[in-house]
Design an enzyme around this catalytic site. Sequence first.
Site, PDB file in Angstrom:
ATOM      1  N   HIS A 119       0.925  -1.340   0.240  1.00 33.04           N
ATOM      2  CA  HIS A 119       0.138   0.107   0.128  1.00 33.04           C
ATOM      3  C   HIS A 119       0.677   1.291   0.019  1.00 33.04           C
ATOM      4  CE1 HIS A 119      -2.139   3.247   2.502  1.00 33.04           C
ATOM      5  NE2 HIS A 119      -2.948   3.259   1.410  1.00 33.04           N
ATOM      6  N   SER A 120       0.485   2.196  -0.808  1.00 35.00           N
ATOM      7  CA  SER A 120       1.237   3.628  -0.799  1.00 35.00           C
ATOM      8  C   SER A 120       2.705   3.303  -1.061  1.00 35.00           C
ATOM      9  CB  SER A 120       0.855   4.320   0.430  1.00 35.00           C
ATOM     10  OG  SER A 120       1.299   5.723   0.232  1.00 35.00           O
ATOM     11  N   PHE A 121       3.491   3.815   0.160  1.00 39.41           N
ATOM     12  CA  PHE A 121       5.011   3.802   0.051  1.00 39.41           C
ATOM     13  C   PHE A 121       5.262   2.429  -0.115  1.00 39.41           C
ATOM     14  CE2 PHE A 121       9.067   3.458   2.264  1.00 39.41           C
ATOM     15  CZ  PHE A 121      10.039   4.059   1.539  1.00 39.41           C
ATOM     16  N   SER A 145      -0.784   2.803  -5.286  1.00 36.67           N
ATOM     17  CA  SER A 145       0.529   3.055  -5.441  1.00 36.67           C
ATOM     18  C   SER A 145       1.024   2.820  -6.857  1.00 36.67           C
ATOM     19  CB  SER A 145       1.238   2.183  -4.569  1.00 36.67           C
ATOM     20  OG  SER A 145       2.687   2.185  -4.498  1.00 36.67           O
TER      21      SER A 145
END
Length: 328
Positions: A119-121, A145
Site C-alpha cells: 500500500h502506498s509507499f 501506489s
Amino acid sequence: MLPLAYSSRWSRHSSPSPLGLLSELKLAVPWGHIAVKVWGLQKNPPVLCLHGWLDNANSFDKLIPFLPKDFCYVAMDFGGHGLSTHYSPGLPYYHHNFVSEVRRVVSAFKWTRLSLLGHSFGGVVGGLFACMFPEMVDKLILLDSTPLLMDLNEVENIMTYRRKNIEQTLKVEDSQKPPGIFSPEEMLHELLTKNSHLNEDCGELLLQRGTTKVAEGLVLNRDQRLSWPQYSFDFMGKELTMHSLRRLQASVLIIKALDGYYDVRRENDLNKASFLLMLDILRSTLKERFQFVEIPGNHYIHMNKPQIVADIIRSFLQGPPRTTPSRL
C-alpha cells in the site's frame, strides 16, 4: 543471505485467526528486530504485505481475512515503524534500506518465490524489490501506489532531495526532543487531523500497534527521523524507470482509489503526468501481465472497503502464474 540464526531467533505470540494461526514474530537484524504478523500456514505460497509510510502491519488486519485462505500472509513493520526497532543513531532512512529489509525477511523465511502486496509507499518498496530481484516475485499487487517513483524533473530535483534528507536527519538528531505524550483521544484526533483519508475505526487500529502506553498516556512508536518522508524516497527519471520496469517478471495489479493519492481528474495535480506515463510504460512492457482497476474510495481503500479490494485481489492471486518472463 542471512545466517541461519536470523531465521531461528524469533519470539512468538499466537492467537486464533480466520486464516488459521496468527503469529507475532520478531526477526533478528543487526540493529534489533523486524516485527511481523503471520496469517495462515507457512507451507502455503507466501504473500508479503508492505504498509505505507508512517503506518504499520495493522493496516492489513481488515483486508487479509477476506483474502484466499490457501496463502500465507506476512505483514511486516518497516524499520522505525510499528513494533520494529528504530535504526541506529546516525543511520538515515533511505528508500533502498526498506528494500533491503524486504530481502532480509525473505531470507529469514527461506522463500525462493513470493508475491508482494503493498500500500502506498509499501507498493513503491515492493516494486523496487521486484525490479531488483525479478526472479523471486510472482505477483505484485499495488494499492493506490506505483511500482516506482518517477520524477520527470529528476536531474533538477535529485540533489535537493538528497541534501534535505541529510539536513533533516541531522536536525532531528541534534534536537534530542523527547516524544510527545498524549491521551488516547488526543492521539487519535492528531492522527485523523493529519490524515483525512482515515476514519476513526481505522485510526484506532493503526494506533494499537503504533503507540506505547506510558504512565501519562500514549507515545508514538515510530522514529522521529521519519517526519520528512519525501526526502527519503528514490526518484527516477523516465529512462531509468523504463529500464527498471523491463526487468519485471511478475504479473502486476494496480488498484487505484478514485479519490486516492494519484487523482488524474485534477488538472493541476503535479503527479498526474508521471502517473499516466508510468501506466503507459507498464501496459506496453508487461502487456497481458498488467492489470489496472479503479474503484471509488480514498487512499486507505483497503481498510475502508476491504471486501471490495479483496474481491479484486482474490481473482488476481488465484489466476495463472507468470508464464513468459520479460527479458533482463
